[in-house]
Structure formats: C-alpha cells, structure tokens
Design a protein around this motif. Structure first.
Motif, PDB file in Angstrom:
ATOM      1  N   ASP A  24       0.817  -1.211   0.000  1.00 14.10           N
ATOM      2  CA  ASP A  24       0.000   0.000   0.000  1.00 14.10           C
ATOM      3  C   ASP A  24       0.855   1.266   0.000  1.00 14.10           C
ATOM      4  O   ASP A  24       1.915   1.319   0.625  1.00 14.10           O
ATOM      5  N   LYS A  26       1.168   4.896   1.480  1.00 11.28           N
ATOM      6  CA  LYS A  26       0.684   5.453   2.737  1.00 11.28           C
ATOM      7  C   LYS A  26       1.171   6.890   2.924  1.00 11.28           C
ATOM      8  O   LYS A  26       2.119   7.330   2.271  1.00 11.28           O
ATOM      9  N   PHE A 117      -0.989   6.140   7.419  1.00 15.59           N
ATOM     10  CA  PHE A 117      -2.366   5.879   6.989  1.00 15.59           C
ATOM     11  C   PHE A 117      -2.365   5.471   5.516  1.00 15.59           C
ATOM     12  O   PHE A 117      -1.724   6.135   4.691  1.00 15.59           O
ATOM     13  N   GLN A 120      -5.950   5.730   0.871  1.00 16.47           N
ATOM     14  CA  GLN A 120      -7.396   5.734   0.692  1.00 16.47           C
ATOM     15  C   GLN A 120      -8.155   5.951   2.007  1.00 16.47           C
ATOM     16  O   GLN A 120      -9.375   6.124   1.993  1.00 16.47           O
ATOM     17  N   LYS A 121      -7.427   5.942   3.129  1.00 14.28           N
ATOM     18  CA  LYS A 121      -8.085   6.058   4.427  1.00 14.28           C
ATOM     19  C   LYS A 121      -7.509   7.198   5.263  1.00 14.28           C
ATOM     20  O   LYS A 121      -7.484   7.135   6.483  1.00 14.28           O
ATOM     21  N   PRO A 123      -7.513  10.489   7.266  1.00 12.89           N
ATOM     22  CA  PRO A 123      -8.564  11.244   7.952  1.00 12.89           C
ATOM     23  C   PRO A 123      -8.582  12.708   7.510  1.00 12.89           C
ATOM     24  O   PRO A 123      -7.663  13.168   6.821  1.00 12.89           O
TER      25      PRO A 123
END
Length: 235
Positions: A24, A26, A117, A120-121, A123
């Motif tokens: 991923d 990040k 993070f 795609q996530k 905050p």
C-alpha cells in the motif's frame, strides 16, 4: 508621501511524506499538539527560522518531528490564502518526501504520535492540508510517469509484483500484469538478480535492482515508455 509598512507574514513548512510498505501507498501524519485544532491529524510542519533557507528548514522540521533524515525531499508549491491559518497570516511552502517504510521503520520517532495511513483512508486534516495532499498525489503521478525517482519508495532489491503494486497504488488503478511487466523490462532500467522472493508462492519471484547508471542517464524519459497519465486506459 505615505510609506506602507512591510507586512509581517510568517513562513511555514509542511511536509507530505509518502511511504510504500510493499503493498500500500501510505501517508505519514502527526497529531497536532497545541491549539487550535488540538489532537487533530496534520502534516508535519513548522516555521522557517530567520537564519535558514526553506530547504534547510524542511529537512530540519521533518527530522525534528519524525526522526527521519536522508530521505528524498522535493519542494511542491506555496499555499498562501489569507485565511488558511486561523492563528496568524502564514504562507506555507509544501514539500513532499518519498521513502521505503521498511527501511525507516526503526528511525521513525513516536514522540509526536506519527502514524502511517493508507492513502485511501486518510482522515480529515487541519487547515488546507487536504489540498496539499491532493496536489502532492498529482505530482507523484506525474513523477511516476516520467521519472524513476519513485524507486525511492522501494527497497534496494524488489520484485516485479512489488513495482506493479506501487504503481497500482499511485494511480489507484489495476494495470494489466503482463503488459506492465513487458513494458517495464523493455526499458533496460532493471538488473535481474539470481535471488528469489518465495514468500508469496512456491515458485517465487525474481528480485531486481535499479541500474543506477541508466537511472542517471535517463531521468526524464525512461518511464514515459511505461505510463503517461493521459494514456492510462491503454494499460
């Protein structure tokens, strides 16, 4: 004749740190430690001192907040809307960094609650930091199409599936596996090693490393053979 006073405007640095963990893409964030926006998620930031340039300030701020040093760091853009910072008139110069998460895992400081993070996530961020991240993502996509600097996100030796996972994450698409590998290998930018990564399957996948000489000679054209943002649909 009326002489206008020189306006006092603070100059800040904000660092957008992208990392890749093999699967991923990040983003590294910290929790803000003071008001306003106390405990909310933020990019790494701080003010430029009177006796330092902006590049030196970016390097210092990133190290002081995360412990990271020696990473790829590039100036992105200036953000200067009048009301962007609710405390005082501040112009922020944003930088983005690219790192291999595994390489810097032990170096990362936890003092400021730095946390990775998935892209795609992410905050909601303070002030105009969401805008900075979106602009940095577009710059990263441009870089990935034309410049092998994105190898800063990978370990020294890597597999073709790892490279494709990285590009899938950067562009938020799923490239055709066979076509992607064929175009990548056709650049001659990679050196195939005898060693295999057998964690994913019994057959395993060969490791590759970057040909540093060709990297330096083809900074802006090698990856145009692989991807260009306007032709994503052909891959």
């Amino acid at each position: 004749m009326k002489i206008n006073k020189t306006p006092k405007i603070a100059v800040a640095i904000d660092c957008i740190v992208f990392g890749f963990d093999g699967t991923d893409l990040k983003l590294l964030l910290i929790q803000r430690g003071f008001t306003p926006e106390l405990h909310k998620w933020s990019l790494m930031g701080g003010y430029v001192n009177e006796d330092e340039g902006v590049d030196a300030a970016a390097t210092r701020i990133l190290h002081s907040l995360t412990g990271l040093s020696g990473v790829y760091l590039e100036q992105l853009a200036a953000f200067g809307e009048v009301q962007r910072d609710t405390t005082e008139r501040t112009i922020s110069i944003a930088y983005f960094a690219l790192i291999d998460i595994a390489m810097y895992k032990q170096q990362l400081s936890t003092h400021y609650h730095a946390e990775w993070f998935p892209i795609q996530k992410v905050p909601k961020l303070i002030f105009d930091h969401d805008m900075m991240v979106e602009q940095a993502k577009k710059r990263l996509q441009y870089k990935a199409a034309l410049h092998p600097v994105v190898f800063e996100l990978l370990p020294e030796k890597f597999t073709l599936p790892q490279i494709q996972s990285m590009y899938d994450a950067i562009y938020e698409v799923n490239f055709d596996k066979r076509n992607f590998s064929r175009k990548l290998l056709s650049t001659g930018l990679l050196i195939k090693l005898d060693e295999k990564d057998k964690l994913g399957s019994k057959k395993g996948a060969f490791y590759y490393t970057l040909d540093k000489a060709k990297y330096n000679d083809n900074l802006y054209k090698i990856f145009s053979l692989i991807i260009t943002p306007e032709h994503l649909q052909f891959l």
